[in-house]
Write an enzyme that holds these catalytic residues in place. Structure first.
Site, PDB file in Angstrom:
ATOM      1  N   CYS A  44      -9.426   9.320 -13.678  1.00 32.26           N
ATOM      2  CA  CYS A  44      -9.711  10.063 -14.659  1.00 32.26           C
ATOM      3  C   CYS A  44      -7.752  11.042 -14.617  1.00 32.26           C
ATOM      4  CB  CYS A  44     -10.641  11.512 -13.849  1.00 32.26           C
ATOM      5  SG  CYS A  44     -10.553  12.859 -15.342  1.00 32.26           S
ATOM      6  N   HIS A  95     -16.327   8.938 -12.875  1.00 35.57           N
ATOM      7  CA  HIS A  95     -16.158   9.391 -11.290  1.00 35.57           C
ATOM      8  C   HIS A  95     -17.084   9.118 -10.833  1.00 35.57           C
ATOM      9  CE1 HIS A  95     -12.284  12.389 -11.798  1.00 35.57           C
ATOM     10  NE2 HIS A  95     -13.334  12.719 -12.843  1.00 35.57           N
TER      11      HIS A  95
END
Length: 488
Positions: free
Chosen positions: A331, A429
């Site tokens: 991310c 994630h």
């Protein structure tokens, strides 16, 4: 309407989240449908539901203990700090804007209808709700318009267990002082004390327990031992950051860069569970040492954390490290691996643009729209030293403000992007949680570190330890007697 009990603490880090999780596991094992609820959570570890809504990871862990799908109504308000004085405010899973602490303090009472609606929605689905407070109910400077501690307890007429942390010392002062700062009607809600994180001979507490009962009229419902278990915890209070062991002589050494606004380090749990893997969080060149692998985790303010990475000297070390050993970004960490990060509208910071590490041929533009979605599939990229993670199943979620693009030959689209060598990045994630991706990575290093359990199985084993420990050390007959029907 569901029955309810609330767990509050004498301070942040007293162990509320773990006690809530353990009680839920007990109720589940006893045959009840149950769920967690926290009206307001402040955390950078967050999760995306099937509906694409954002909630705190602590309530996800608690929902797993309860054997129930995580629902955003379990955590209707999530505050994600963007600076020392301000947070992104998320209500019912969606961003409503950024506010300073003062702005939010003045605004939060307007969110009571959202809290009530979320609680009612949840109460229709389960037999028991265990509510978690935040910080301490005795923070008298914050009691006006309270919506998360005694204010929440009053809202649904919940009995309260008050948890104190004996590991920090002064637990009887914690319990007594907290109780004495409450109003009489608030004191009456406290049905039991829980002394948490105890080490040693419990009989040594007997005289203190007798005295605190005499002084407050409140019985002690349990003395819970210190538990060395691995479950997701609150990001600002985690003990994981305290691991400073260097070196890989006895296993695989993974260094996770701990920037000031680190988020979703729960992504590393699948490595942390493996025997012989040392996952440590570093925030200086000295602490970095010479690990086997570096991971750049998520960030709530990618540009400012990239600036910190440069000023700390870690940028130069990481770039040299990537010539010979693997670097993996998730991310915000993925965005930092690229050439540039732009924030023309100052969505996350006051800096419009910053040069990244330049290890991947990508650029990121921070925008107004927050991408929130669950994702799943099979890894497809063919290149690099971790080629063994090709064709592995994954399931996770994306949550980011930026759009990332690459050159014409390598436009971002695959779940994992590689430079064809040592550098990898992904927006997903939970990428390492399933499908053997974490095991394939550790196998590359020739380390026999697999526990034989999937990450999901490992978490279940930890939840069962939590359940059996609480059942053995808390008066569950009394706690069941304290449960009362919620009133909203």
């Amino acid at each position: 309407m569901a029955k309810v009990i609330m767990v509050q603490g004498t301070m942040s880090g007293a162990g509320k989240s773990l006690i809530v999780a353990g009680l839920l596991r007990i109720f589940k094992k006893d045959g009840y449908s149950c769920a967690p609820f926290k009206s307001q959570n402040m955390a950078l570890n967050s999760f995306i539901t099937k509906e694409g809504l954002e909630m705190g990871r602590a309530q996800v862990m608690q929902a797993e203990c309860a054997g129930i799908e995580p629902l955003v109504c379990m955590n209707p308000i999530l505050l994600k700090p963007t600076s020392d004085v301000g947070s992104q405010v998320i209500v019912n899973g969606e961003v409503i804007g950024n506010m300073t602490a003062r702005e939010y303090f003045d605004y939060k009472k307007k969110l009571l209808p959202d809290i009530k609606k979320a609680f009612k929605t949840l109460a229709k689905q389960v037999d028991i709700i265990v509510i978690e407070g935040a910080g301490s109910p005795a923070e008298i400077n914050l009691k006006d318009n309270d919506i998360v501690n005694m204010g929440m307890a009053e809202l649904v007429d919940a009995p309260v267990l008050l948890v104190g942390d004996i590991d920090r010392g002064g637990v009887f002062a914690q319990l007594y002082g907290t109780t004495m700062l409450l109003e009489e009607k608030e004191k009456a809600r406290i049905k039991g004390f829980v002394i948490n994180k105890f080490r040693g001979d419990v009989t040594l507490l007997d005289s203190g327990i007798d005295m605190i009962t005499e002084k407050t009229g409140i019985r002690t419902a349990g003395v819970v031992p210190y538990m060395n278990i691995k479950v997701d915890d609150e990001d600002s209070l985690t003990e994981k950051f305290e691991n400073k062991k260097f070196g890989s002589a006895n296993g695989l050494d993974i260094a996770v860069i701990r920037y000031p606004r680190i988020s979703n380090f729960t992504d590393l749990g699948a490595f942390d569970m493996q025997e012989g893997v040392n996952v440590r969080y570093v925030d200086s060149v000295y602490e970095l040492d010479d690990p086997d692998m570096i991971i750049l985790p998520g960030s709530k303010n990618t540009i400012m954390d990239m600036k910190w990475l440069r000023e700390s000297g870690l940028e130069a070390k990481i770039k040299r490290f990537a010539l010979d050993k693997p670097v993996f970004g998730i991310c915000g960490g993925f965005q930092m691996l690229g050439k540039k990060i732009r924030d023309a509208a100052n969505i996350e910071s006051t800096v419009n643009e910053i040069t990244g590490l330049g290890l991947l041929d990508i650029e990121t533009e921070i925008g107004d729209d927050k991408i929130r979605k669950q994702v799943s599939g099979t890894t497809t990229f063919p290149k690099g030293i971790f080629e063994s993670i090709k064709d592995k199943e994954y399931r996770g979620y994306e949550i980011h403000m930026g759009i990332t693009i690459g050159d014409s030959d390598n436009v971002y689209g695959d779940v994992i992007l590689s430079d064809g060598g040592n550098v990898y990045g992904s927006y997903v994630h939970g990428l390492f949680d399933e499908g053997g991706i974490a095991a394939a990575i550790t196998a590359y290093f020739g380390k026999n570190v697999s526990s034989g359990l999937s990450y999901a199985q490992f978490k279940e084993s930890q939840y069962d330890i939590l359940e059996s420990t609480l059942r053995a050390h808390m008066d569950m007959d009394y706690i069941y007697s304290c449960l009362s029907k919620a009133k909203v």
